[in-house]
Design a protein around this motif. Structure first.
Motif, short mmCIF file in Angstrom:
data_model
loop_
_atom_site.label_atom_id
_atom_site.label_comp_id
_atom_site.label_asym_id
_atom_site.label_seq_id
_atom_site.Cartn_x
_atom_site.Cartn_y
_atom_site.Cartn_z
N UNK A 296 0.83 -1.20 0.00
CA UNK A 296 0.00 0.00 0.00
C UNK A 296 0.87 1.25 0.00
N UNK A 297 0.54 2.18 -0.89
CA UNK A 297 1.25 3.46 -0.95
C UNK A 297 0.22 4.58 -0.92
N UNK A 298 0.67 5.78 -0.57
CA UNK A 298 -0.19 6.97 -0.56
C UNK A 298 0.30 7.94 -1.62
N UNK A 299 -0.63 8.62 -2.28
CA UNK A 299 -0.28 9.60 -3.30
C UNK A 299 -1.07 10.87 -3.09
N UNK A 300 -0.48 11.99 -3.45
CA UNK A 300 -1.19 13.27 -3.53
C UNK A 300 -1.59 13.48 -4.98
N UNK A 301 -2.87 13.74 -5.22
CA UNK A 301 -3.39 13.91 -6.57
C UNK A 301 -3.42 15.39 -6.91
N UNK A 302 -2.54 15.81 -7.81
CA UNK A 302 -2.45 17.21 -8.22
C UNK A 302 -3.19 17.39 -9.54
N UNK A 303 -4.08 18.36 -9.59
CA UNK A 303 -4.98 18.57 -10.73
C UNK A 303 -4.75 19.98 -11.29
N UNK A 304 -4.26 20.06 -12.52
CA UNK A 304 -3.96 21.35 -13.16
C UNK A 304 -4.78 21.50 -14.44
N UNK A 305 -5.01 22.74 -14.87
CA UNK A 305 -5.75 23.02 -16.11
C UNK A 305 -4.90 23.91 -17.00
N UNK A 306 -4.56 23.45 -18.21
CA UNK A 306 -3.83 24.32 -19.15
C UNK A 306 -4.69 25.51 -19.54
N UNK A 307 -4.12 26.69 -19.56
CA UNK A 307 -4.89 27.90 -19.89
C UNK A 307 -5.41 27.86 -21.32
N UNK A 308 -4.70 27.18 -22.21
CA UNK A 308 -5.13 27.16 -23.61
C UNK A 308 -6.34 26.25 -23.83
N UNK A 309 -6.66 25.38 -22.85
CA UNK A 309 -7.80 24.48 -22.99
C UNK A 309 -8.36 24.16 -21.61
N UNK A 310 -9.26 25.00 -21.06
CA UNK A 310 -9.76 24.80 -19.70
C UNK A 310 -10.51 23.48 -19.49
N UNK A 311 -10.95 22.82 -20.56
CA UNK A 311 -11.66 21.55 -20.39
C UNK A 311 -10.70 20.38 -20.16
N UNK A 312 -9.41 20.62 -20.34
CA UNK A 312 -8.40 19.57 -20.15
C UNK A 312 -7.89 19.61 -18.72
N UNK A 313 -7.69 18.43 -18.14
CA UNK A 313 -7.13 18.33 -16.79
C UNK A 313 -5.80 17.57 -16.86
N UNK A 314 -4.80 18.16 -16.28
CA UNK A 314 -3.45 17.59 -16.25
C UNK A 314 -3.23 17.05 -14.83
N UNK A 315 -3.12 15.73 -14.69
CA UNK A 315 -3.09 15.09 -13.39
C UNK A 315 -1.71 14.51 -13.12
N UNK A 316 -1.18 14.77 -11.93
CA UNK A 316 0.09 14.20 -11.50
C UNK A 316 -0.15 13.49 -10.17
N UNK A 317 0.33 12.25 -10.08
CA UNK A 317 0.25 11.49 -8.83
C UNK A 317 1.62 11.53 -8.16
N UNK A 318 1.71 12.22 -7.04
CA UNK A 318 2.96 12.37 -6.33
C UNK A 318 2.97 11.45 -5.11
N UNK A 319 3.88 10.50 -5.11
CA UNK A 319 3.97 9.55 -4.01
C UNK A 319 4.31 10.27 -2.72
N UNK A 320 3.51 10.06 -1.69
CA UNK A 320 3.72 10.73 -0.41
C UNK A 320 4.89 10.11 0.34
N UNK A 321 5.57 10.92 1.11
CA UNK A 321 6.68 10.43 1.93
C UNK A 321 6.17 9.64 3.12
#
Length: 271
Positions: A246-271
């Motif tokens: 089992x691992x924990x992640x922080x889910x980071x959700x970003x939106x490119x300004x050129x296309x607000x309907x797009x979501x850019x997701x990064x899963x950052x493994x928690x320490x």
């Protein structure tokens, strides 16, 4: 033999022959919950395929015996994912099992997909070692980096995130606290997206498929919860890639300004 058999494959090969070959090539260590002792040869048994796809042993055995039955689209799509079938193999499975070609896979929004250029791919790749991917408004994944494919090898076979979460049994084992931490907020996000975009056919079809295919989702849906897209939330995973630790992640959700309907997701493994 099924109606339509022989039109898309060597007539000498039955559906059972193909299914046995497809499950024999799989690595059971890559599928959650199958390997417990660390020692296991390659390939899946009929019982294991039935378990992962959420049907009875008898139901799956009927398919390998080339017997006609009312095999649902949801079951066949789970089988496509479990056996990691290519588009050509998926086509053959449907033709042999139902006599009909499969429906086209959901396609990402055309405007959103245009953002997937070389610079966007570079941005995804620069997130290493963190998994990263991009979604359209209906949660279709149309771009990802290598860690995303390593952590979630289903991506090339089921490109819609919500369909995987709600329609594939393996998701309940890989997403820790599936009901409360994943299903409830994600259904709230689907409701919010549908309210924000009432004319979206893609969201309508996604909601229909999720609610028709998952009784727990239907029960949760009746709570009428509305949730905005998450950002910075901490969630837990139990993936084959990490040896089911089992691992924990922080889910980071970003939106490119050129296309607000797009979501850019990064899963950052928690320490």
């Amino acid at each position: 033999m099924f109606e339509g058999a022989g039109s898309d494959a060597d007539p000498g090969e039955s559906l059972g022959d193909l299914l046995r070959s497809w499950r024999a090539r799989l690595d059971p260590h890559r599928i959650p919950g199958l390997v417990r002792d660390g020692r296991r040869s390659s390939g899946l048994s009929q019982k294991e395929v039935a378990r992962v796809t959420g049907v009875s042993d008898r139901w799956y055995r009927e398919l390998e015996l080339d017997r006609k039955a009312n095999f649902s689209v949801d079951f066949l799509e789970r089988l496509v994912l479990t056996l990691r079938l290519s588009d050509a193999e998926r086509h053959v499975l449907y033709m042999r099992a139902t006599g009909r070609a499969p429906l086209l896979r959901p396609q990402p929004d055309a405007l959103a997909a245009r953002t997937m250029d070389r610079s966007m791919q570079r941005l995804l790749d620069n997130q290493l070692p963190h998994p990263a991917f991009v979604l359209d408004e209906a949660w279709n994944i149309f771009g990802h980096n290598q860690p995303q494919a390593d952590w979630f090898p289903w991506v090339p076979y089921e490109p819609n995130l919500m369909r995987w979460v709600f329609l594939y049994p393996e998701a309940r084992e890989q997403l820790v606290s599936w009901r409360e931490d994943w299903a409830r907020p994600l259904l709230g996000q689907i409701r919010y997206a549908c309210l924000q975009n009432p004319g979206s056919e893609a969201l309508y079809l996604l909601r229909r498929d999720v609610l028709e295919g998952n009784p727990v989702a239907r029960e949760i849906w009746e709570r009428h919860e509305v949730v905005e897209h998450s950002d910075g939330h901490n969630r837990r995973l139990r993936l084959p890639y990490h040896g089911e630790q089992e691992i924990a992640v922080d889910i980071m959700n970003l939106e490119p300004m050129r296309s607000p309907s797009v979501r850019f997701i990064v899963l950052m493994k928690s320490d």
